[in-house]
Design a protein around this motif. Structure first.
Motif, short mmCIF file in Angstrom:
data_model
loop_
_atom_site.label_atom_id
_atom_site.label_comp_id
_atom_site.label_asym_id
_atom_site.label_seq_id
_atom_site.Cartn_x
_atom_site.Cartn_y
_atom_site.Cartn_z
N VAL A 48 0.86 -1.19 0.00
CA VAL A 48 0.00 0.00 0.00
C VAL A 48 0.89 1.23 0.00
O VAL A 48 1.67 1.45 0.92
CB VAL A 48 -0.94 0.01 1.22
N ARG A 52 -2.27 5.83 -1.40
CA ARG A 52 -3.38 4.89 -1.23
C ARG A 52 -3.55 3.94 -2.43
O ARG A 52 -4.56 3.26 -2.54
CB ARG A 52 -4.71 5.61 -0.93
N LEU A 349 -3.50 4.31 8.42
CA LEU A 349 -4.32 3.78 7.35
C LEU A 349 -5.36 2.82 7.92
O LEU A 349 -5.08 2.08 8.86
CB LEU A 349 -3.48 3.03 6.31
N VAL A 351 -8.15 -0.05 6.33
CA VAL A 351 -8.63 -0.75 5.14
C VAL A 351 -9.93 -1.46 5.48
O VAL A 351 -10.02 -2.15 6.51
CB VAL A 351 -7.59 -1.76 4.63
N ILE A 361 -9.26 2.01 0.95
CA ILE A 361 -8.13 2.45 1.78
C ILE A 361 -8.39 3.87 2.23
O ILE A 361 -8.59 4.78 1.41
CB ILE A 361 -6.81 2.34 1.02
#
Length: 399
Positions: A48, A52, A349, A351, A361
């Motif tokens: 990642v 993003r 982050l 997800v 994301i």
């Protein structure tokens, strides 16, 4: 507050589980399950990026007839991953199911390290729906529908006798000394086995052979019933439970209400609540309604500042972990309800994944102090003062 987020469509890959092996390495588990859809069951690793975007790192296709990985947990220090994958049906019918598996990511490749069977109910529809690692990464809790096993990690040696429950298990969470198992109707708080209580040597009369250790039963410390029902419902069920990662005197739970049935009036909506418990007194300190639909997945950020939830209305939300106040809402994160949520190790982050073949994301803002409500309240107060001053001026200065 608005958060930047990017959706990604994954062709023919319904997503059911996820975990980060590093700040940028994301593992996804999914596929078509045991149905004959032609969709392969796989583990995928992605990198990642800061923007993003995602780049494929490795893909491990599971054996024909094996189930999709429905739950997983990662150990960042060892670069290993525990997940649940049911064996093919012909093995299940023989009572052979190596459902608990450990994989390692080495040189950008996933490889199988060990397996262990924990689902012994004989139910072909049972699967490993809970996979949770202890904070020190040395103990693994895995659960099917009504049975939970405590294992040493990564060897997968049993540490205690299996916990069997009357009600369906939905989640489990570790503190340093306890394990909380969340069933639909209650929280079961167990003491973790110590070095002196992991079992007793079995009787073995043959000299020169090391005596095997027979695991003992976990000690049940207390049972906590699901919260009292709210108006229009017939009760509530626990959906998730997680200790605060830095303060185990705090436990978070998600409860979904059970709509009441009536022939004369419309059924009440299934509402969802997050509760913040004081584990010293086992009293709820705060409660927050998070929606008029049931919550499907839940996560706490590694820094303990944020709570994330996915709802059956296909939305994803972020809450302040202390006040339980809403911070971010993505109303149409997926076409189907989210099935999994995972923060990366830096808590920057988040997800979310879904069976609609997508992940999203989300960039978690560094700070929420300058956002939304503080400025809105200040603007409203300023407008009120200006309007009052204008009204007084129009009336000739008379209050």
């Amino acid at each position: 507050m608005r958060a930047q987020h990017t959706p990604h469509f994954l062709t023919a890959f319904p997503v059911y589980s996820s975990a980060f092996l590093s700040p940028s390495h994301l593992v996804l588990g999914g596929g078509g399950g045991t149905s004959r859809t032609g969709i392969k069951n796989k583990l995928r690793v992605y990198d990642v990026g800061a923007d993003r975007n995602i780049a494929p790192v490795d893909e491990l296709e599971l054996e024909r007839g094996e189930d999709a990985p429905m739950s997983m947990a990662a150990n960042l220090e060892t670069g290993t991953l525990a997940c649940g994958v049911n064996s093919p049906e012909e093995m299940l019918s023989k009572g052979e199911n190596e459902n608990c598996r450990v994989y390692a990511l080495k040189e950008q490749k996933l490889g199988l390290l060990s397996t262990h069977g924990t689902l012994i109910s004989g139910d072909l529809d049972d699967f490993q729906k809970v996979t949770v690692l202890s904070p020190d990464g040395k103990t693994l809790a895995v659960a099917g529908t009504k049975s939970l096993q405590l294992l040493s990690y990564p060897s997968l040696a049993p540490l205690a006798l299996a916990v069997n429950t009357d009600k369906e298990i939905y989640d489990a969470t570790f503190s340093k000394n306890t394990l909380v198992v969340a069933t639909t109707h209650n929280l079961l708080v167990y003491a973790l086995p110590t070095a002196n209580s992991k079992g007793s040597p079995s009787k073995n009369k043959k000299k020169g052979k090391q005596k095997a250790v027979v695991p003992s039963a976990l000690e049940l410390l207390r049972t906590i019933d699901a919260p009292v029902s709210v108006s229009g419902s017939t009760g509530s069920t626990f959906r998730a439970a997680r200790y605060h990662p830095e303060n185990t005197e705090i436990l978070y739970t998600i409860s979904n209400t059970i709509p009441g049935r009536s022939r004369t009036r419309k059924a009440a909506p299934r509402q969802a609540y997050v509760c913040k418990w004081n584990t010293t007194t086992w009293v709820v300190d705060k409660v927050r309604k998070v929606g008029d639909k049931g919550v499907t997945c839940f996560a706490v950020s590694p820094n303990g500042k944020l709570l994330a939830f996915g709802s059956s209305d296909s939305s994803v939300g972020l809450l302040d972990a202390n006040a339980l106040s809403p911070l971010v809402a993505i109303l149409k994160a997926h076409e189907f309800p989210p099935t999994t949520l995972a923060f990366n190790p830096t808590s920057r982050l988040l997800v979310s994944g879904s069976a609609d073949n997508t992940i999203r994301i989300i960039d978690v803002p560094e700070s929420f102090e300058k956002s939304s409500w503080g400025w809105i309240i200040m603007i409203l107060i300023t407008l009120i003062i200006v309007l009052l001053a204008f009204a007084i001026q129009q009336s000739g200065g008379k209050p």
